[in-house]
Design a protein around this motif. Structure first.
Motif, PDB file in Angstrom:
ATOM      1  N   ARG A 239      -1.535   0.413   0.516  1.00  0.00           N
ATOM      2  CA  ARG A 239      -2.367  -0.641  -0.053  1.00  0.00           C
ATOM      3  C   ARG A 239      -3.066  -0.209  -1.337  1.00  0.00           C
ATOM      4  O   ARG A 239      -3.108  -0.959  -2.315  1.00  0.00           O
ATOM      5  CB  ARG A 239      -3.409  -1.075   0.983  1.00  0.00           C
ATOM      6  N   PHE A 240      -3.627   0.992  -1.360  1.00  0.00           N
ATOM      7  CA  PHE A 240      -4.469   1.406  -2.475  1.00  0.00           C
ATOM      8  C   PHE A 240      -3.799   2.397  -3.425  1.00  0.00           C
ATOM      9  O   PHE A 240      -4.329   2.649  -4.507  1.00  0.00           O
ATOM     10  CB  PHE A 240      -5.779   2.014  -1.960  1.00  0.00           C
ATOM     11  N   GLY A 241      -2.683   2.956  -3.029  1.00  0.00           N
ATOM     12  CA  GLY A 241      -2.011   3.937  -3.874  1.00  0.00           C
ATOM     13  C   GLY A 241      -1.852   5.263  -3.152  1.00  0.00           C
ATOM     14  O   GLY A 241      -2.828   5.831  -2.657  1.00  0.00           O
ATOM     15  N   ARG A 242      -0.626   5.761  -3.093  1.00  0.00           N
ATOM     16  CA  ARG A 242      -0.357   6.971  -2.321  1.00  0.00           C
ATOM     17  C   ARG A 242      -0.955   8.210  -2.977  1.00  0.00           C
ATOM     18  O   ARG A 242      -1.431   9.113  -2.291  1.00  0.00           O
ATOM     19  CB  ARG A 242       1.155   7.117  -2.146  1.00  0.00           C
ATOM     20  N   TRP A 243      -0.945   8.257  -4.314  1.00  0.00           N
ATOM     21  CA  TRP A 243      -1.492   9.428  -4.997  1.00  0.00           C
ATOM     22  C   TRP A 243      -2.996   9.533  -4.803  1.00  0.00           C
ATOM     23  O   TRP A 243      -3.542  10.620  -4.647  1.00  0.00           O
ATOM     24  CB  TRP A 243      -1.138   9.360  -6.472  1.00  0.00           C
ATOM     25  N   ARG A 244      -3.676   8.411  -4.802  1.00  0.00           N
ATOM     26  CA  ARG A 244      -5.130   8.431  -4.603  1.00  0.00           C
ATOM     27  C   ARG A 244      -5.476   8.983  -3.220  1.00  0.00           C
ATOM     28  O   ARG A 244      -6.406   9.791  -3.072  1.00  0.00           O
ATOM     29  CB  ARG A 244      -5.704   7.023  -4.770  1.00  0.00           C
TER      30      ARG A 244
END
Length: 454
Positions: A326-331
């Motif tokens: 949902r929010f970004g895998r790297w984050r």
């Protein structure tokens, strides 16, 4: 008995008159397809659960066996721990490449699982440092051969928007085995006269069961997701070489095509970040040994320490996998390393109390939940389907090779400076490497939530 519904649609905006109304049984609840986890992922999760019970039985007692039973120094243990965790680094590339050739994912995974299972009884007959080093190297060779093909099967079976969730479910099941393994080890250690040998024997029996489940229930060919969620990279992706393989015969996979994967900017930076952060990630075994010394735990309770990490990992793997989608895998990946920094800081801080070890172990498990499967989900977005196993192996090799080096360096630092001074150096290194990873930013495939690169 099913009876077809022969009612027809009334004419209306956006409809075609006269078409039959689909029977109620074919109408899936809204969002069910998006929420479903493929059966292949669940079966592979079961195999990993069983295998991890076996592996963690050995891992839970191995540090104590080597340090107190064989009298190894921290430097000697660092060497063996590095072999245990890093010998699979280059082998992952071999396993990934061979699995991509002809799409032999299941065969390569079965070879790896079988090789590791055979190493468990070997621990019964070797009692020298050289012998144990050889057994651990072969065991990690098996892990190296199986990991990339297994993760490729997960990635190829799951739609792009559910990569993080699918890896999260698999890692949660895998961690359930890691949670059970130390418990079984404690029971066996208390029940058997020769506790270590009994643990190694039971571990072999459990590992053999996992191989049987893999051979019987994992499909030979990975079922591909539908057109909207194929997860395949287009021909423009690095290393694709041709206009993709689609669902026909697999194209030839050359070593040149595998090497050319690093021409993709996102995958190259992702691999570099995984390597940098791995260089400052202290081995689990060293962390548990520091906790054991700080708490003055007796040897028979040492296997309890991995339980805290495993319980946290188990509870957080799926939620953090969904958060990554949902929010970004790297984050989420970077946030996991931030949590690990806090855990190291707490161990170094002049504070105590019964809650401190619990908080450290919870953060340690959260680190794995936010990084292990999430890294593979992020990498899958930059790798074409026909090179999926090889591409994931590249990232894994950088990370595991770096952790191997960290084990050696940390063991030497512990021997020279002491445990807490070595941990302080590792904490400073992790802070620097995390800042470097933030600056590198691997690219849209890892940062963009909800989809893999198309």
């Amino acid at each position: 008995m099913y009876v077809a519904d022969t009612r027809t649609r009334p004419a209306g905006p956006g409809t075609t008159p006269g078409l039959p109304v689909p029977p109620p049984a074919t109408r899936a609840p809204a969002g069910l397809a998006r929420r479903a986890v493929p059966a292949t992922v669940l079966v592979l999760g079961a195999v990993s659960l069983i295998t991890d019970v076996s592996a963690e039985m050995v891992t839970a007692v191995l540090p104590l066996y080597l340090v107190t039973g064989l009298g190894l120094s921290p430097l000697g243990f660092g060497l063996l721990d590095g072999i245990y965790n890093g010998a699979s680094a280059l082998v992952r590339l071999v396993g990934g490449h061979l699995a991509d050739r002809g799409r032999r994912y299941k065969s390569m995974a079965a070879l790896g699982y079988g090789l590791s299972a055979l190493c468990k009884p070997a621990l019964l007959i070797v009692h020298s440092v050289a012998g144990i080093s050889a057994v651990l190297a072969v065991d990690r060779t098996g892990k190296g051969l199986r990991t990339a093909p297994r993760d490729a099967m997960i990635s190829l079976a799951a739609p792009p928007e559910a990569q993080g969730r699918s890896f999260g479910v698999h890692r949660a099941m895998d961690t359930a085995g890691a949670l059970l393994g130390p418990v079984v080890a404690i029971v066996v250690m208390h029940a058997a006269a020769d506790g270590f040998d009994a643990v190694f024997t039971v571990s072999f029996c459990v590992a053999a069961t996992g191989v049987v489940v893999l051979l019987l229930f994992v499909p030979g060919r990975v079922p591909q997701p539908g057109p909207a969620g194929s997860g395949s990279a287009k021909s423009g992706s690095a290393g694709s070489g041709s206009a993709g393989t689609g669902r026909g015969e697999p194209a030839a996979v050359s070593l040149r095509a595998v090497v050319s994967l690093l021409g993709d900017r996102a995958l190259r930076r992702l691999t570099l970040c995984a390597l940098l952060l791995g260089l400052a990630t202290v081995s689990d075994s060293f962390l548990y040994l520091i906790l054991q010394r700080d708490l003055d735990l007796s040897g028979e309770w040492f296997p309890l320490l991995p339980l805290g990490t495993s319980a946290s990992f188990l509870l957080l793997a799926v939620p953090l996998g969904r958060a990554a989608d949902r929010f970004g895998r790297w984050r989420v990946f970077l946030a996991g390393h931030g949590g690990l920094l806090v855990a190291y800081g707490l161990l170094l801080a002049p504070v105590g109390g019964a809650a401190l070890p619990a908080v450290v172990l919870v953060l340690h498990g959260a680190f794995y939940a936010a990084t292990d499967g999430v890294l593979m989900a992020a990498a899958a977005g930059s790798v074409p389907e026909r090179l999926r196993s090889s591409g994931l192996a590249l990232v894994q090799t950088g990370q595991v090779g770096a952790r191997f080096a960290c084990s050696l360096l940390f063991g030497a630092a512990w021997t020279t400076w002491g445990d807490h001074a070595a941990l302080a150096a590792a904490t400073a290194a992790l802070a620097v490497c995390t800042a470097a990873a933030v600056a590198l930013r691997p690219g849209r495939a890892a940062l963009r939530p909800g989809r893999a690169a198309q």
